[in-house]
Design a protein around this motif. Structure first.
Motif, PDB file in Angstrom:
ATOM      1  N   GLY A  15       0.795  -1.226   0.000  1.00  0.00           N
ATOM      2  CA  GLY A  15       0.000   0.000   0.000  1.00  0.00           C
ATOM      3  C   GLY A  15       0.829   1.279   0.000  1.00  0.00           C
ATOM      4  N   LYS A  16       2.105   1.168  -0.345  1.00  0.00           N
ATOM      5  CA  LYS A  16       2.979   2.359  -0.373  1.00  0.00           C
ATOM      6  C   LYS A  16       2.442   3.436  -1.311  1.00  0.00           C
ATOM      7  CE  LYS A  16       6.704   0.284  -1.833  1.00  0.00           C
ATOM      8  NZ  LYS A  16       6.263  -1.121  -1.889  1.00  0.00           N
ATOM      9  N   THR A  17       2.026   3.028  -2.503  1.00  0.00           N
ATOM     10  CA  THR A  17       1.595   4.022  -3.495  1.00  0.00           C
ATOM     11  C   THR A  17       0.315   4.712  -3.042  1.00  0.00           C
ATOM     12  OG1 THR A  17       2.607   2.715  -5.244  1.00  0.00           O
ATOM     13  CG2 THR A  17       0.975   4.342  -5.922  1.00  0.00           C
ATOM     14  N   VAL A  18      -0.618   3.931  -2.513  1.00  0.00           N
ATOM     15  CA  VAL A  18      -1.885   4.512  -2.067  1.00  0.00           C
ATOM     16  C   VAL A  18      -1.637   5.453  -0.886  1.00  0.00           C
ATOM     17  CG1 VAL A  18      -4.147   3.976  -1.064  1.00  0.00           C
ATOM     18  CG2 VAL A  18      -3.266   2.612  -2.970  1.00  0.00           C
ATOM     19  N   TRP A  32       7.601  11.737  -6.068  1.00  0.00           N
ATOM     20  CA  TRP A  32       8.696  11.267  -6.947  1.00  0.00           C
ATOM     21  C   TRP A  32       8.949   9.793  -6.704  1.00  0.00           C
ATOM     22  CZ3 TRP A  32      14.501  11.174  -5.937  1.00  0.00           C
ATOM     23  CH2 TRP A  32      15.214  10.933  -7.128  1.00  0.00           C
ATOM     24  N   LYS A  33       8.910   9.023  -7.768  1.00  0.00           N
ATOM     25  CA  LYS A  33       9.244   7.598  -7.736  1.00  0.00           C
ATOM     26  C   LYS A  33      10.516   7.449  -8.569  1.00  0.00           C
ATOM     27  CE  LYS A  33       8.020   3.011  -7.738  1.00  0.00           C
ATOM     28  NZ  LYS A  33       7.538   2.183  -6.631  1.00  0.00           N
ATOM     29  N   PRO A  34      11.681   7.402  -7.917  1.00  0.00           N
ATOM     30  CA  PRO A  34      12.919   7.419  -8.708  1.00  0.00           C
ATOM     31  C   PRO A  34      13.060   6.238  -9.658  1.00  0.00           C
ATOM     32  CG  PRO A  34      13.399   7.301  -6.325  1.00  0.00           C
ATOM     33  CD  PRO A  34      11.917   7.395  -6.469  1.00  0.00           C
ATOM     34  N   GLY A  43       1.983   2.793 -14.095  1.00  0.00           N
ATOM     35  CA  GLY A  43       3.054   2.925 -13.121  1.00  0.00           C
ATOM     36  C   GLY A  43       2.530   3.629 -11.876  1.00  0.00           C
ATOM     37  N   ASP A  44       3.340   3.652 -10.818  1.00  0.00           N
ATOM     38  CA  ASP A  44       2.903   4.278  -9.572  1.00  0.00           C
ATOM     39  C   ASP A  44       2.647   5.774  -9.754  1.00  0.00           C
ATOM     40  OD1 ASP A  44       3.096   1.828  -8.422  1.00  0.00           O
ATOM     41  OD2 ASP A  44       4.842   2.262  -7.180  1.00  0.00           O
ATOM     42  N   LYS A  45       3.436   6.397 -10.599  1.00  0.00           N
ATOM     43  CA  LYS A  45       3.262   7.829 -10.884  1.00  0.00           C
ATOM     44  C   LYS A  45       1.849   8.100 -11.439  1.00  0.00           C
ATOM     45  CE  LYS A  45       5.834   9.373 -14.556  1.00  0.00           C
ATOM     46  NZ  LYS A  45       4.861   9.642 -15.603  1.00  0.00           N
ATOM     47  N   ILE A  99       8.773  10.712  -1.562  1.00  0.00           N
ATOM     48  CA  ILE A  99       9.513   9.820  -2.453  1.00  0.00           C
ATOM     49  C   ILE A  99       9.047   8.401  -2.184  1.00  0.00           C
ATOM     50  CG2 ILE A  99      11.806   9.008  -3.110  1.00  0.00           C
ATOM     51  CD1 ILE A  99      12.938  11.582  -1.798  1.00  0.00           C
ATOM     52  N   GLU A 100       8.706   7.678  -3.212  1.00  0.00           N
ATOM     53  CA  GLU A 100       8.330   6.264  -3.019  1.00  0.00           C
ATOM     54  C   GLU A 100       9.424   5.346  -3.538  1.00  0.00           C
ATOM     55  OE1 GLU A 100       4.593   4.812  -4.671  1.00  0.00           O
ATOM     56  OE2 GLU A 100       5.202   2.742  -4.248  1.00  0.00           O
ATOM     57  N   GLY A 101       9.883   4.461  -2.674  1.00  0.00           N
ATOM     58  CA  GLY A 101      10.898   3.484  -3.056  1.00  0.00           C
ATOM     59  C   GLY A 101      10.286   2.330  -3.839  1.00  0.00           C
TER      60      GLY A 101
HETATM   61 MG    MG Z   1       4.051   1.271  -5.277  1.00  0.00          MG
END
Ligand code: MG
Ligand code: ADP
Length: 208
Positions: A15-18, A32-34, A43-45, A99-101
């Motif tokens: 649930g990181k993206t949410v 930012w999703k590097p 994608g998560d973006k 920032i999401e890893g």
């Molecule tokens: Mg994600």
């Protein structure tokens, strides 16, 4: 100083993206999703664009957009490239940066360099996203121990899922970590429901 956070997790698909979309929306921040590994169907973006309610210029481009939905080190190899960790530098923006890893803390970026090596270098507070269900005590305490071993600052744990008061309490006590809140499962997940749930279940001041 504008706040900057790294959203990591005990695993992929926790649930990181949410959570990141909820946080970025609540703070009117930048996302930012590097490194994006695999972007089908989106994608998560793109997910954050859909769920955060933020204008598109608050969603920053990825530095690496890899094809296969695998660990970044492997996905990069299959695309014929090597990720250069030294070039991964959080962008400066006019507001809070979220920032999401990719995946969890010990996910390899290259065969020599892991996600938490990057976080140690950045020295930004981590928000650890964890499930609430059976198995989460072990995964979350292991992740906390890994962060401490690497001396990475930890803001706290954000849970995603149905209520499990004892799991959350136990992690807070044994892990000696702040529990930031719990985002419940939203049967109708959209920008509106996420904004409401985030405001109800988290305190903006915790992310100041
Ligand atoms: Mg994600
Ligand atoms: N609070 C929630 N309510 C409903 N569905 C959720 C919620 N959090 C996550 N999900 C769903 O669970 C899956 C994994 O979530 P995601 O945020 O993409 O995880 P991660 O970024 O950790 O891989 C997605 O399909 C997402 O839509």
């Amino acid at each position: 100083m504008k706040p900057r956070f790294v959203v990591s997790g005990t695993d992929t698909n926790v649930g990181k993206t949410v959570f990141a979309a909820g946080l970025a929306g609540a703070l009117q921040g930048y996302y930012w999703k590097p490194i994006q590994s695999g972007a089908a169907p989106e994608g998560d973006k793109e997910t954050v664009m859909r769920l955060s309610g933020l204008p598109s210029d608050h969603i920053l481009p990825e530095q690496y957009r890899l094809n296969a939905p695998l660990s970044p080190h492997r996905s990069a190899e299959l695309d014929g490239i090597t990720i250069q960790p030294a070039t991964l530098i959080p962008p400066s923006v006019e507001g809070p940066l979220i920032i999401e890893g990719a995946g969890g803390l010990m996910v390899p970026i290259t065969r020599e360099f892991l996600q938490f090596d990057l976080y140690a270098k950045w020295d930004l507070p981590i928000i650890l996203v964890a499930r609430t269900t059976l198995g989460t005590i072990n995964h979350t305490l292991l992740s906390i121990a890994a962060l401490r071993m690497r001396e990475v600052p930890l803001l706290g744990v954000a849970f995603v899922g149905e209520d499990n008061t004892d799991n959350m309490r136990t992690i807070g006590e044994i892990g000696e970590v702040r529990i930031l809140g719990r985002l419940p499962h939203l049967p109708q997940l959209n920008a509106h429901s996420l904004r409401d749930a985030f405001t109800t279940h988290f305190r903006k001041e915790d992310f100041a």
